[in-house]
Design a protein around this motif. Sequence first.
Motif, short mmCIF file in Angstrom:
data_model
loop_
_atom_site.label_atom_id
_atom_site.label_comp_id
_atom_site.label_asym_id
_atom_site.label_seq_id
_atom_site.Cartn_x
_atom_site.Cartn_y
_atom_site.Cartn_z
N LEU A 29 0.85 -1.19 0.00
CA LEU A 29 0.00 0.00 0.00
C LEU A 29 0.88 1.25 0.00
CD1 LEU A 29 -2.81 1.33 0.26
CD2 LEU A 29 -2.56 1.11 2.72
N LEU A 30 0.63 2.16 -0.92
CA LEU A 30 1.40 3.40 -1.00
C LEU A 30 0.81 4.45 -0.07
CD1 LEU A 30 2.04 3.83 -4.84
CD2 LEU A 30 3.47 2.69 -3.17
N THR A 31 1.66 5.27 0.52
CA THR A 31 1.19 6.41 1.31
C THR A 31 0.71 7.50 0.36
OG1 THR A 31 3.37 7.46 1.34
CG2 THR A 31 2.86 5.91 3.15
N LYS A 32 0.08 8.53 0.89
CA LYS A 32 -0.41 9.63 0.05
C LYS A 32 0.74 10.32 -0.66
CE LYS A 32 -4.57 10.44 2.70
NZ LYS A 32 -5.33 11.32 3.56
N GLU A 33 1.88 10.46 0.03
CA GLU A 33 3.04 11.11 -0.58
C GLU A 33 3.61 10.27 -1.72
OE1 GLU A 33 2.98 10.49 2.88
OE2 GLU A 33 2.16 12.48 3.31
N GLU A 34 3.68 8.95 -1.50
CA GLU A 34 4.19 8.06 -2.54
C GLU A 34 3.25 8.03 -3.74
OE1 GLU A 34 6.57 4.75 0.18
OE2 GLU A 34 4.38 4.55 -0.11
N LEU A 59 1.28 10.52 -4.73
CA LEU A 59 1.47 11.79 -5.43
C LEU A 59 2.77 11.79 -6.23
CD1 LEU A 59 0.30 14.62 -5.89
CD2 LEU A 59 1.57 15.38 -3.89
N GLU A 60 3.84 11.24 -5.66
CA GLU A 60 5.13 11.14 -6.35
C GLU A 60 5.02 10.26 -7.59
OE1 GLU A 60 9.38 9.01 -5.48
OE2 GLU A 60 8.40 10.01 -3.79
N LEU A 61 4.29 9.15 -7.49
CA LEU A 61 4.08 8.25 -8.61
C LEU A 61 3.36 8.97 -9.75
CD1 LEU A 61 3.90 5.26 -9.82
CD2 LEU A 61 1.63 5.24 -8.76
N LEU A 62 2.29 9.68 -9.40
CA LEU A 62 1.50 10.37 -10.43
C LEU A 62 2.29 11.48 -11.09
CD1 LEU A 62 -1.95 10.50 -8.61
CD2 LEU A 62 -1.26 8.96 -10.44
N THR A 63 3.09 12.21 -10.33
CA THR A 63 3.89 13.29 -10.93
C THR A 63 5.05 12.73 -11.76
OG1 THR A 63 5.13 13.51 -8.87
CG2 THR A 63 3.31 15.05 -9.24
N TYR A 123 5.19 9.95 -13.51
CA TYR A 123 4.71 9.45 -14.79
C TYR A 123 3.76 10.42 -15.50
CZ TYR A 123 6.89 5.09 -13.47
OH TYR A 123 7.80 4.14 -13.11
N LYS A 124 3.57 11.62 -14.92
CA LYS A 124 2.71 12.66 -15.51
C LYS A 124 1.36 12.08 -15.94
CE LYS A 124 6.57 15.39 -17.07
NZ LYS A 124 7.80 14.87 -17.57
N MET A 125 0.69 11.52 -14.96
CA MET A 125 -0.61 10.92 -15.24
C MET A 125 -1.61 11.29 -14.16
SD MET A 125 0.48 6.97 -14.32
CE MET A 125 -0.81 6.29 -15.25
N LYS A 126 -2.87 11.08 -14.49
CA LYS A 126 -3.95 11.30 -13.52
C LYS A 126 -4.24 9.98 -12.82
CE LYS A 126 -6.01 14.73 -16.50
NZ LYS A 126 -7.00 14.90 -17.55
N GLU A 127 -4.88 10.12 -11.66
CA GLU A 127 -5.25 8.94 -10.87
C GLU A 127 -6.13 7.98 -11.69
OE1 GLU A 127 -8.17 9.00 -7.38
OE2 GLU A 127 -6.22 9.40 -6.45
N SER A 128 -7.00 8.53 -12.51
CA SER A 128 -7.94 7.72 -13.29
C SER A 128 -7.25 6.92 -14.40
CB SER A 128 -9.03 8.60 -13.88
OG SER A 128 -8.44 9.56 -14.75
N GLN A 129 -5.99 7.22 -14.70
CA GLN A 129 -5.29 6.51 -15.75
C GLN A 129 -4.59 5.24 -15.25
OE1 GLN A 129 -3.04 10.06 -16.93
NE2 GLN A 129 -3.90 9.81 -19.00
N LEU A 130 -4.59 5.03 -13.95
CA LEU A 130 -3.98 3.84 -13.39
C LEU A 130 -4.87 2.62 -13.60
CD1 LEU A 130 -2.72 5.20 -9.95
CD2 LEU A 130 -1.29 4.36 -11.80
N PRO A 131 -4.27 1.43 -13.75
CA PRO A 131 -5.10 0.22 -13.76
C PRO A 131 -5.84 0.11 -12.43
CG PRO A 131 -2.82 -0.28 -14.34
CD PRO A 131 -2.86 1.14 -13.91
N GLY A 169 -9.57 5.02 -3.75
CA GLY A 169 -8.52 6.02 -3.80
C GLY A 169 -7.16 5.51 -3.38
N HIS A 170 -7.10 4.37 -2.69
CA HIS A 170 -5.80 3.81 -2.32
C HIS A 170 -5.10 3.27 -3.56
CE1 HIS A 170 -7.04 3.09 2.10
NE2 HIS A 170 -6.27 4.14 2.02
N VAL A 171 -3.77 3.35 -3.56
CA VAL A 171 -2.98 2.80 -4.65
C VAL A 171 -2.05 1.74 -4.08
CG1 VAL A 171 -1.23 3.31 -6.41
CG2 VAL A 171 -3.08 4.92 -6.02
N VAL A 172 -1.98 0.58 -4.73
CA VAL A 172 -1.07 -0.49 -4.30
C VAL A 172 -0.01 -0.71 -5.36
CG1 VAL A 172 -2.60 -1.76 -2.76
CG2 VAL A 172 -2.64 -2.26 -5.17
N LYS A 173 1.18 -1.01 -4.87
CA LYS A 173 2.29 -1.38 -5.73
C LYS A 173 2.33 -2.90 -5.73
CE LYS A 173 7.33 -0.91 -5.77
NZ LYS A 173 8.46 -0.29 -5.03
#
Length: 181
Positions: free
Chosen positions: A121-126, A128-132, A134-142, A159-163
């Motif tokens: 599970l990624l933290t909120k900071e991680e 945000l760092e991931l999205l910036t 790869y220059k993508m929006k949250e909705s573009q993630l699988p 809203g949670h993102v998992v690696k």
Amino acid sequence: MLSDREYIITAYEQEYPRESFVSRENLTMYCVKKDDPTDSIYVFFPDTPKVGVTQIKKYVDIMKDRQANRAIIVVQQNITPFAKQALAEFSQEKKITLEQFNEAELLVNITHHQLVPKHILLTKEEKLELLTRYKMKESQLPRIQTNDPVARYYGLSRGHVVKIVRPSETAGRYITYRLCV
């Protein structure tokens, strides 16, 4: 499951001695998160096979007393339809999360199966760092569904993102990210 979610649990709670198993209600646990003591969770084991609304209200009152915002209810059978509705209402109105698992679901730790890759599970900071990066929006993630067994195991919400780290024959390991919807 609680240690995988990074809650502090004692060795005694991990391995309950059989002689102390008199009543399921005695197994109730209260834990706090390692990095955030304000994030706490209760685990309830109802004695009755069918769980109703009155029992859920009792659990919510216990949570209010300790200011817990999350609980897991481990039931022997399915809960009543009114209890399912009450779970949803408490989650919306009271801003608390009540998760329900059947005992049979927890007999085997699904994350230890060889076909289930490692989920982190990624933290909120991680996130945000991931999205910036790869220059993508949250909705573009699988996506991963909230009712996916691994998402339920880790307590993921919208809203949670998992690696996800998978072994790869060519690259050694393959990393992908999923947004919980």
